[in-house]
Design a protein around this motif. Structure first.
Motif, PDB file in Angstrom:
ATOM      1  N   PRO A   1      49.133  34.697  46.755  1.00  0.00           N
ATOM      2  CA  PRO A   1      49.778  35.231  45.554  1.00  0.00           C
ATOM      3  C   PRO A   1      49.330  34.552  44.266  1.00  0.00           C
ATOM      4  O   PRO A   1      49.524  35.105  43.182  1.00  0.00           O
ATOM      5  N   GLU A   2      48.710  33.381  44.372  1.00  0.00           N
ATOM      6  CA  GLU A   2      48.267  32.662  43.181  1.00  0.00           C
ATOM      7  C   GLU A   2      46.884  33.096  42.707  1.00  0.00           C
ATOM      8  O   GLU A   2      46.529  32.860  41.556  1.00  0.00           O
ATOM      9  N   THR A   3      46.124  33.716  43.571  1.00  0.00           N
ATOM     10  CA  THR A   3      44.753  34.073  43.196  1.00  0.00           C
ATOM     11  C   THR A   3      44.440  35.552  43.364  1.00  0.00           C
ATOM     12  O   THR A   3      43.483  36.048  42.778  1.00  0.00           O
ATOM     13  N   ASP A   4      45.222  36.263  44.166  1.00  0.00           N
ATOM     14  CA  ASP A   4      44.940  37.674  44.452  1.00  0.00           C
ATOM     15  C   ASP A   4      45.875  38.577  43.663  1.00  0.00           C
ATOM     16  O   ASP A   4      47.044  38.260  43.454  1.00  0.00           O
ATOM     17  N   SER A   5      45.333  39.713  43.246  1.00  0.00           N
ATOM     18  CA  SER A   5      46.127  40.731  42.560  1.00  0.00           C
ATOM     19  C   SER A   5      45.767  42.077  43.180  1.00  0.00           C
ATOM     20  O   SER A   5      44.855  42.756  42.725  1.00  0.00           O
ATOM     21  N   ILE A   6      46.512  42.431  44.235  1.00  0.00           N
ATOM     22  CA  ILE A   6      46.243  43.646  44.993  1.00  0.00           C
ATOM     23  C   ILE A   6      47.501  44.507  44.990  1.00  0.00           C
ATOM     24  O   ILE A   6      48.579  44.025  45.354  1.00  0.00           O
ATOM     25  N   ASP A   7      47.362  45.757  44.568  1.00  0.00           N
ATOM     26  CA  ASP A   7      48.491  46.671  44.638  1.00  0.00           C
ATOM     27  C   ASP A   7      48.697  47.076  46.091  1.00  0.00           C
ATOM     28  O   ASP A   7      47.793  47.588  46.743  1.00  0.00           O
ATOM     29  N   VAL A   8      49.910  46.835  46.587  1.00  0.00           N
ATOM     30  CA  VAL A   8      50.182  47.085  47.997  1.00  0.00           C
ATOM     31  C   VAL A   8      51.640  47.458  48.174  1.00  0.00           C
ATOM     32  O   VAL A   8      52.528  46.748  47.716  1.00  0.00           O
TER      33      VAL A   8
END
Length: 438
Positions: free
Chosen positions: A105-112
């Motif tokens: 959650p600190e490095t990834d930005s994925i819509d899910v």
């Protein structure tokens, strides 16, 4: 549970080889008396086997980090379990989960599943929209592994697969759009318990689980990830108290997956212990009670009632140093058989009985130190798509036609967690855990 070795006369034991007083050598394994749901009490380090195979699974975002590989092996093992058990118990094959996602959650930005991974710290979930199991490798999995051990990670992944299984079973598990959250969560915990039994019996290619400390890892993790005091089990998002959740695990461990599918609303209403606060005083204390002999008096009354139909005298709770004058002692609390007493070291109990500080327990990451940090965001994100790699041998499964992630339920630390909806929260949002989408 007591370890006992009997020889001709009293003497000193060393390791597993005993020397009798007359010089006779007696060899053998120390055994713990009793059993765990019919299985022997075993003592060994639980977790991945040294010769565990490489998982035949693909997951978007997977890394070489140990905890991430542990989660992937857990997914593979849970798949093996349901491949074997679902045809036996439900007369149908297990359609493999289509997508897996590992994220930080600190490095990834994925819509899910109607949210964004940057907002889903302290999280693992099943998304029915894309038939996907996802886990937070940055905060949640390291926390579980460090605090409880590797089998806690496996338990969480297995629980999420339980949601996938109940979705597939549908009517066979009494699951439809009107099924309450508490029933779904109790079934998923129960399915996980049945999986843990399968591992403990030696059926897993990946893991080994002792029925002592190993099983305690599983129960400890579930007891931590519980609803806060004051939650109403009839409300959407309720998962149960620590007692409710661990009971469901026990039910699956003892009676198997078919029994889990029988959990319905009537059973939940009969046995779930979770009740809402009934007055302002309870709300003011948030359900916390001091650990003292007055409180233990209520425990004594409960024990007396539980023993009333057993035809034996209930043990008495007494304050002391937590040991027995004779026999086996297990401080800070010991059952003293000769006196039929439970001797309690109240000072130590008060010290260890403080509310858990999940913020302090969670690993903290910063950009400079490459440690771990906790996401403080709590607002809802716009709906997005679920994307992940999937097992190559499994045909694409048509996703259920329903909205995923419409409700986001959260649990807050660092003191007694509080259930909130994903629409907002009261401050301060220290740790947020998104519960499994229903």
């Amino acid at each position: 549970m007591r370890t006992t070795v009997r020889v001709a006369a009293a003497c000193t034991a060393a390791a597993l080889v005993l020397t009798a007083c007359a010089g006779e050598r007696v060899e053998g394994e120390l055994q713990t008396e009793g059993d765990v749901a019919g299985l022997p009490v075993t003592h060994f380090e639980s977790g991945l086997k040294e010769n565990a195979p490489e998982p035949d699974l693909r997951a978007q975002g997977i890394t070489d980090e140990d905890v991430d590989q542990l989660a992937l092996a857990s997914a593979a093992d849970t798949t093996d379990y349901w491949d074997e058990v679902k045809p036996q118990d439900f007369d149908e094959p297990f359609e493999h989960v289509e997508e897996l996602l590992s994220y930080n959650p600190e490095t990834d930005s994925i819509d899910v599943c109607g949210a964004n991974t940057s907002q889903l710290g302290m999280n693992a979930f099943y998304c029915p929209l894309n038939d996907m199991v996802a886990w937070d490798r940055g905060v949640l999995m390291p926390l579980l592994n460090d605090k409880f051990g590797p089998m806690a990670v496996t338990a969480v992944i297995s629980h999420e697969y339980g949601h996938a299984v109940q979705t597939r079973l549908g009517e066979k598990a009494g699951i439809d759009d009107s099924t309450s959250t508490i029933v779904k969560e109790q079934q998923a915990d129960c399915f996980m318990g049945a999986h843990m039994r399968w591992i403990a019996e030696g059926n897993s290619d990946y893991f080994e689980l002792s029925t002592s400390d190993g099983l305690n890892e599983v129960l400890g993790a579930l007891f931590m990830i519980r609803d806060p005091a004051g939650t109403d089990f009839t409300h959407d998002g309720a998962h149960g108290s620590g007692f409710d959740r661990t009971y469901a695990v026990q039910l699956g461990f003892e009676e198997g997956a078919a029994r889990c599918a029988d959990i319905d609303q009537a059973e939940a209403e009969e046995r779930i212990t979770e009740v809402p606060f009934r007055n302002a005083a309870d709300r003011a204390t948030q359900g916390e009670a001091p650990i003292n002999m007055t409180t233990m008096g209520y425990v004594q009354r409960s024990l007396d009632a539980a023993f009333s139909g057993a035809g034996v005298e209930p043990p008495k709770l007494v304050e002391g140093d937590g040991t027995c004058n004779s026999g086996v002692s297990t401080p800070p609390v010991s059952f003293c058989e000769d006196a039929n007493e439970v001797n309690m070291d109240m000072a130590t109990l008060q010290e260890i009985g403080q509310p858990a500080d999940l913020q302090a327990d969670a690993p903290v990451r910063s950009r400079r130190t490459r440690g771990w940090a906790i996401s403080r965001r709590s607002r809802r994100s716009r709906p997005g798509t679920c994307r992940a790699s999937r097992r190559a041998s499994v045909p694409r499964r048509q996703a259920p036609r329903r909205v995923c992630g419409r409700r986001a339920w959260w649990v807050r630390g660092p003191t007694t967690p509080t259930v909130r909806t994903g629409r907002g929260s009261t401050s301060p949002p220290v740790i947020w855990t998104r519960r499994s989408p229903s």
